[in-house]
Write a protein that holds these residues in place. Sequence first.
Motif, PDB file in Angstrom:
ATOM      1  N   ILE A  94       0.836  -1.200   0.000  1.00  0.00           N
ATOM      2  CA  ILE A  94       0.000   0.000   0.000  1.00  0.00           C
ATOM      3  C   ILE A  94       0.870   1.250   0.000  1.00  0.00           C
ATOM      4  O   ILE A  94       2.038   1.205   0.390  1.00  0.00           O
ATOM      5  CB  ILE A  94      -0.954   0.006   1.201  1.00  0.00           C
ATOM      6  CG1 ILE A  94      -0.167   0.058   2.521  1.00  0.00           C
ATOM      7  CG2 ILE A  94      -1.891  -1.179   1.165  1.00  0.00           C
ATOM      8  CD1 ILE A  94      -1.043   0.221   3.748  1.00  0.00           C
ATOM      9  N   PRO A  95       0.325   2.380  -0.448  1.00  0.00           N
ATOM     10  CA  PRO A  95       1.078   3.626  -0.406  1.00  0.00           C
ATOM     11  C   PRO A  95       1.380   4.026   1.044  1.00  0.00           C
ATOM     12  O   PRO A  95       0.672   3.611   1.948  1.00  0.00           O
ATOM     13  CB  PRO A  95       0.122   4.635  -1.042  1.00  0.00           C
ATOM     14  CG  PRO A  95      -0.839   3.806  -1.835  1.00  0.00           C
ATOM     15  CD  PRO A  95      -0.999   2.539  -1.054  1.00  0.00           C
ATOM     16  N   MET A  96       2.467   4.757   1.299  1.00  0.00           N
ATOM     17  CA  MET A  96       3.244   5.447   0.290  1.00  0.00           C
ATOM     18  C   MET A  96       4.160   4.471  -0.468  1.00  0.00           C
ATOM     19  O   MET A  96       4.744   3.586   0.126  1.00  0.00           O
ATOM     20  CB  MET A  96       4.098   6.532   0.937  1.00  0.00           C
ATOM     21  CG  MET A  96       3.289   7.619   1.622  1.00  0.00           C
ATOM     22  SD  MET A  96       2.389   8.547   0.373  1.00  0.00           S
ATOM     23  CE  MET A  96       1.692   9.880   1.354  1.00  0.00           C
ATOM     24  N   VAL A 117      12.829   9.585   1.784  1.00  0.00           N
ATOM     25  CA  VAL A 117      12.046  10.799   1.543  1.00  0.00           C
ATOM     26  C   VAL A 117      10.545  10.561   1.652  1.00  0.00           C
ATOM     27  O   VAL A 117       9.843  11.297   2.346  1.00  0.00           O
ATOM     28  CB  VAL A 117      12.405  11.419   0.183  1.00  0.00           C
ATOM     29  CG1 VAL A 117      11.538  12.649  -0.086  1.00  0.00           C
ATOM     30  CG2 VAL A 117      13.888  11.808   0.146  1.00  0.00           C
ATOM     31  N   ILE A 118      10.023   9.557   0.953  1.00  0.00           N
ATOM     32  CA  ILE A 118       8.577   9.342   0.991  1.00  0.00           C
ATOM     33  C   ILE A 118       8.198   8.061   1.717  1.00  0.00           C
ATOM     34  O   ILE A 118       7.040   7.676   1.744  1.00  0.00           O
ATOM     35  CB  ILE A 118       7.959   9.354  -0.423  1.00  0.00           C
ATOM     36  CG1 ILE A 118       8.440   8.142  -1.234  1.00  0.00           C
ATOM     37  CG2 ILE A 118       8.254  10.662  -1.134  1.00  0.00           C
ATOM     38  CD1 ILE A 118       7.584   7.857  -2.457  1.00  0.00           C
ATOM     39  N   SER A 119       9.177   7.382   2.297  1.00  0.00           N
ATOM     40  CA  SER A 119       8.938   6.137   3.035  1.00  0.00           C
ATOM     41  C   SER A 119       8.247   5.096   2.176  1.00  0.00           C
ATOM     42  O   SER A 119       7.239   4.501   2.573  1.00  0.00           O
ATOM     43  CB  SER A 119       8.112   6.419   4.290  1.00  0.00           C
ATOM     44  OG  SER A 119       8.316   5.416   5.251  1.00  0.00           O
ATOM     45  N   ALA A 120       8.818   4.843   1.012  1.00  0.00           N
ATOM     46  CA  ALA A 120       8.193   3.953   0.030  1.00  0.00           C
ATOM     47  C   ALA A 120       8.188   2.506   0.520  1.00  0.00           C
ATOM     48  O   ALA A 120       9.233   1.878   0.681  1.00  0.00           O
ATOM     49  CB  ALA A 120       8.933   4.056  -1.301  1.00  0.00           C
ATOM     50  N   ASN A 121       6.992   1.973   0.735  1.00  0.00           N
ATOM     51  CA  ASN A 121       6.849   0.598   1.218  1.00  0.00           C
ATOM     52  C   ASN A 121       7.262  -0.426   0.163  1.00  0.00           C
ATOM     53  O   ASN A 121       7.814  -1.474   0.492  1.00  0.00           O
ATOM     54  CB  ASN A 121       5.406   0.353   1.652  1.00  0.00           C
ATOM     55  CG  ASN A 121       5.030   1.174   2.862  1.00  0.00           C
ATOM     56  OD1 ASN A 121       5.750   1.214   3.842  1.00  0.00           O
ATOM     57  ND2 ASN A 121       3.896   1.861   2.793  1.00  0.00           N
ATOM     58  N   ASP A 122       6.972  -0.133  -1.108  1.00  0.00           N
ATOM     59  CA  ASP A 122       7.349  -1.085  -2.160  1.00  0.00           C
ATOM     60  C   ASP A 122       8.865  -1.158  -2.315  1.00  0.00           C
ATOM     61  O   ASP A 122       9.430  -2.238  -2.496  1.00  0.00           O
ATOM     62  CB  ASP A 122       6.656  -0.750  -3.487  1.00  0.00           C
ATOM     63  CG  ASP A 122       6.882   0.676  -3.967  1.00  0.00           C
ATOM     64  OD1 ASP A 122       7.463   1.500  -3.220  1.00  0.00           O
ATOM     65  OD2 ASP A 122       6.449   0.994  -5.098  1.00  0.00           O
ATOM     66  N   ASP A 312      -3.609   5.791   1.865  1.00  0.00           N
ATOM     67  CA  ASP A 312      -3.757   5.291   0.499  1.00  0.00           C
ATOM     68  C   ASP A 312      -3.747   6.424  -0.509  1.00  0.00           C
ATOM     69  O   ASP A 312      -4.419   6.398  -1.517  1.00  0.00           O
ATOM     70  CB  ASP A 312      -5.064   4.486   0.358  1.00  0.00           C
ATOM     71  CG  ASP A 312      -6.297   5.322   0.671  1.00  0.00           C
ATOM     72  OD1 ASP A 312      -7.401   4.813   0.496  1.00  0.00           O
ATOM     73  OD2 ASP A 312      -6.139   6.495   1.080  1.00  0.00           O
ATOM     74  N   THR A 313      -2.944   7.446  -0.219  1.00  0.00           N
ATOM     75  CA  THR A 313      -2.875   8.606  -1.095  1.00  0.00           C
ATOM     76  C   THR A 313      -1.592   8.589  -1.906  1.00  0.00           C
ATOM     77  O   THR A 313      -0.527   8.347  -1.371  1.00  0.00           O
ATOM     78  CB  THR A 313      -2.934   9.905  -0.262  1.00  0.00           C
ATOM     79  OG1 THR A 313      -4.152   9.898   0.479  1.00  0.00           O
ATOM     80  CG2 THR A 313      -2.899  11.128  -1.158  1.00  0.00           C
ATOM     81  N   GLU A 314      -1.676   8.862  -3.180  1.00  0.00           N
ATOM     82  CA  GLU A 314      -0.477   8.920  -4.006  1.00  0.00           C
ATOM     83  C   GLU A 314       0.375  10.114  -3.624  1.00  0.00           C
ATOM     84  O   GLU A 314      -0.114  11.133  -3.148  1.00  0.00           O
ATOM     85  CB  GLU A 314      -0.864   9.031  -5.491  1.00  0.00           C
ATOM     86  CG  GLU A 314      -1.509   7.776  -6.042  1.00  0.00           C
ATOM     87  CD  GLU A 314      -1.600   7.799  -7.544  1.00  0.00           C
ATOM     88  OE1 GLU A 314      -0.702   8.379  -8.176  1.00  0.00           O
ATOM     89  OE2 GLU A 314      -2.564   7.249  -8.083  1.00  0.00           O
ATOM     90  N   VAL A 315       1.670   9.982  -3.860  1.00  0.00           N
ATOM     91  CA  VAL A 315       2.606  11.047  -3.554  1.00  0.00           C
ATOM     92  C   VAL A 315       2.458  12.174  -4.557  1.00  0.00           C
ATOM     93  O   VAL A 315       2.336  11.949  -5.756  1.00  0.00           O
ATOM     94  CB  VAL A 315       4.052  10.503  -3.598  1.00  0.00           C
ATOM     95  CG1 VAL A 315       5.054  11.609  -3.321  1.00  0.00           C
ATOM     96  CG2 VAL A 315       4.208   9.374  -2.595  1.00  0.00           C
ATOM     97  N   ALA A 316       2.476  13.408  -4.049  1.00  0.00           N
ATOM     98  CA  ALA A 316       2.395  14.556  -4.947  1.00  0.00           C
ATOM     99  C   ALA A 316       3.676  14.680  -5.758  1.00  0.00           C
ATOM    100  O   ALA A 316       4.773  14.522  -5.234  1.00  0.00           O
ATOM    101  CB  ALA A 316       2.178  15.827  -4.124  1.00  0.00           C
ATOM    102  N   LEU A 317       3.541  14.934  -7.032  1.00  0.00           N
ATOM    103  CA  LEU A 317       4.697  15.110  -7.905  1.00  0.00           C
ATOM    104  C   LEU A 317       4.902  16.602  -8.137  1.00  0.00           C
ATOM    105  O   LEU A 317       4.001  17.307  -8.592  1.00  0.00           O
ATOM    106  CB  LEU A 317       4.469  14.396  -9.242  1.00  0.00           C
ATOM    107  CG  LEU A 317       4.205  12.893  -9.134  1.00  0.00           C
ATOM    108  CD1 LEU A 317       4.003  12.304 -10.517  1.00  0.00           C
ATOM    109  CD2 LEU A 317       5.341  12.186  -8.421  1.00  0.00           C
TER     110      LEU A 317
END
Length: 401
Positions: A94-96, A117-122, A312-317
């Motif tokens: 799941i996001p982030m 930076v965004i704590s990417a779980n994947d 469950d919010t996508e990261v802002a680009l």
Amino acid sequence: MPVINKWLGRKVFATSLTFSAVFLSAASAMADVSWAVLDTRTGNILGHENAGKRHAPASLAKMMTLYLTFEAIQKGKLTWDDKIVFSKNASAKIPMKLWIKPGRSISVRDAVNGMIVISANDAATAVGEHLSGSEAAFARLMTKRGRQLGLRNTIFANPSGLTDRTSQLTTARDMAVLGMALERDFPKLFGLFSQPSFVFRGKRLKGHNNLMYRYAGVDGLKTGYTAVSGYNLVSSLGQGKGHLIGVVLGGKTARSRDAKMEALLKRFSTKGAVTAPPLVASNAPVPTRRPKRPVAPSETMDEVAIEQGDGDTEVALIPSAWQIQIGALPSQTTAEALLGKAQKFVRSIHGEAAGQIMQAEAHGTTFYRVRFDGFEDAKTAGKTCAALKRQKFDCITVKAN
């Protein structure tokens, strides 16, 4: 678990209400705040409250994933440009996250930046699988290495820190010790935790370690949130040749957690420095609120959405129109040294700047460009270049692709 499932299957309304109440009570108990502040120069805990109480770590677990990643790089088992292939399991987190499809890959550098930076779980999952073959095997390695570092009461269940059906627990004391270990064992890489953003596939991804952006002297490390853990934070405050490492676990909101951390760092960067020699109070920068600035739309989002974990919010680009380049060097080592030398100065001029090293080739020769991204126009990039040149750095402005 089978017993619980059978019990829930009875569909008795009153029983379900009782179960919900018990669960919420347990979750609330786990979210009671505990904290600790550690001085990295002495290894002493300067103050604490319930520092041995166990909490779910949430994404603070990624600090251990990053420790093991840095260690693998240091030992030559990984390089920054190695490719990390994403499994179906990693991509499904799941996001982030970085939204990498199964079978696709990214560099170790991008995976590290994504985790920080965004704590990417994947990314965390993919790195763990790459190093150990599976999440479970990597979690065992995390726990074992943690014990060797002095994490006496921590059990890891996965590389990301996402809530797991098995126990995944830590303490404020253990997270402070881990923060100290990261600074001590990887001094040249510790600065990566202060990145406010990074560029990934042409887009700027901005982090959400808000205390770092708002208070001078605070330069990392990691935020964490899940519904079970509450709001967690490990922060570092530069102090002479070392840091104060502050840990707050189980906050009720991100804002209250950040306020608690700010108060602790202010308290122990003065009183703590006096009572725990050889610290010197005059050398301890106290966190001070940065000047007010316009609030970006992404900063007005719901707290849960901008924290990593169960959101469950996508990261802002964030688009970046201009870059500056301060060198094109023949080796990655010299490029990293230049980046480290310039990073703090560049960020003092333009707080949104993010350093990166870009590998390139020309006429059969490989070289490494040292660049900073995050400049919205040519004027801002030019102003930063002019300041760098006054400090004897080479610098040119570059239009982003």
